[in-house]
Motif scaffolding. Structure first.
Motif: not given
Length: 261
Positions: A118-123
């Motif tokens: 579960d990771s967004l495209p950006e930090s």
């Protein structure tokens, strides 16, 4: 405040280094605990993330959908919200993925089942999602910053934001300039002080750990690095190493138009 001030220290995506600024206070942390009630600080033991607090310190960047929900809840339960460290203030080293064109393919190169990640495209820095009352820059921050910030906030005073350049600290300590005397690509002219000129005092060039200083001319420094013989990719690595998406550091010779906007 009519009650003993309550403090929480929250962790998002980070290495925990900035939380150590609290633990490294040693006896000072015990003295702090006499003045405030530390209700949530997983690194030290107390767990009460949803408790209403006067001051919330947040380490780490937002990289998951769950993070987005958490930071909204933390903001709603805090009178003051202070971000600590590079990850929380500017996305951190993990924000290097923001600059990559093929970042959506990275999980598959690392994990057997990337569909579970579960990771967004950006930090993203905390300020992209909620109001931040004060930022403590550094990678990591130090105990002196914590003590000063807490002391000011307990008096209902905005903490001092020391954004002067590291070069001034070097001059005060009579540290020989690595950029001038050694021709090393030092980030000191565009980096804020806070570390006590640690690297230059040992003859090493600054890596920009404490983030952009006030009135920085990053474009000019990038051109100076080119004059030292660094190719564009090396200049970019210097500017983007610790604070890759900080706007003041997003300046490299091959993308000069981004520096002039």
């Amino acid at each position: 405040m009519s009650h003993k001030p309550r403090i929480a220290v929250h962790k998002f995506s980070s290495c925990d280094g900035c939380q150590l600024a609290f633990l490294n206070m040693g006896a000072g942390l015990l003295e702090l605990s006499e003045q405030v009630d530390i209700v949530h600080f997983a690194e030290a033991g107390p767990l009460a993330e949803d408790y209403r607090v006067d001051i919330a310190f947040v380490e780490g960047s937002v990289v998951t959908a769950h993070d987005v929900e958490r930071i909204q809840r933390i903001r709603a339960n805090s009178d003051y919200l202070v971000t600590i460290g590079a990850c929380a203030t500017s996305g951190g080293i993990q924000a290097l993925k923001n600059l990559a064109h093929d970042r959506e393919h990275w999980p598959a190169q690392i994990y057997t089942h990337p569909e579970y990640i579960d990771s967004l495209p950006e930090s993203q820095p905390i300020s992209d999602h909620v109001k931040v009352d004060f930022e403590l820059w550094g990678c990591p921050i130090n105990s002196e910053q914590v003590v000063a910030a807490v002391g000011s906030l307990l008096q209902d005073v905005v903490p001092k934001d020391n954004a002067e350049k590291l070069c001034l600290e070097c001059k005060r300590q009579r540290v020989v300039c690595t950029l001038v005397t050694q021709g090393e690509p030092c980030m000191g002219p565009v980096t804020r002080t806070g570390c006590g000129a640690l690297c230059p005092s040992f003859g090493r060039d600054c890596y920009g750990c404490y983030g952009p200083a006030e009135s920085s001319n990053a474009a000019g420094l990038a051109r100076r690095f080119s004059g030292l013989g660094l190719v564009p990719d090396e200049v970019s690595r210097r500017m983007h190493f610790i604070h890759p998406i900080a706007s003041d550091f997003d300046c490299i010779p091959v993308q000069q138009e981004r520096c002039d906007d």
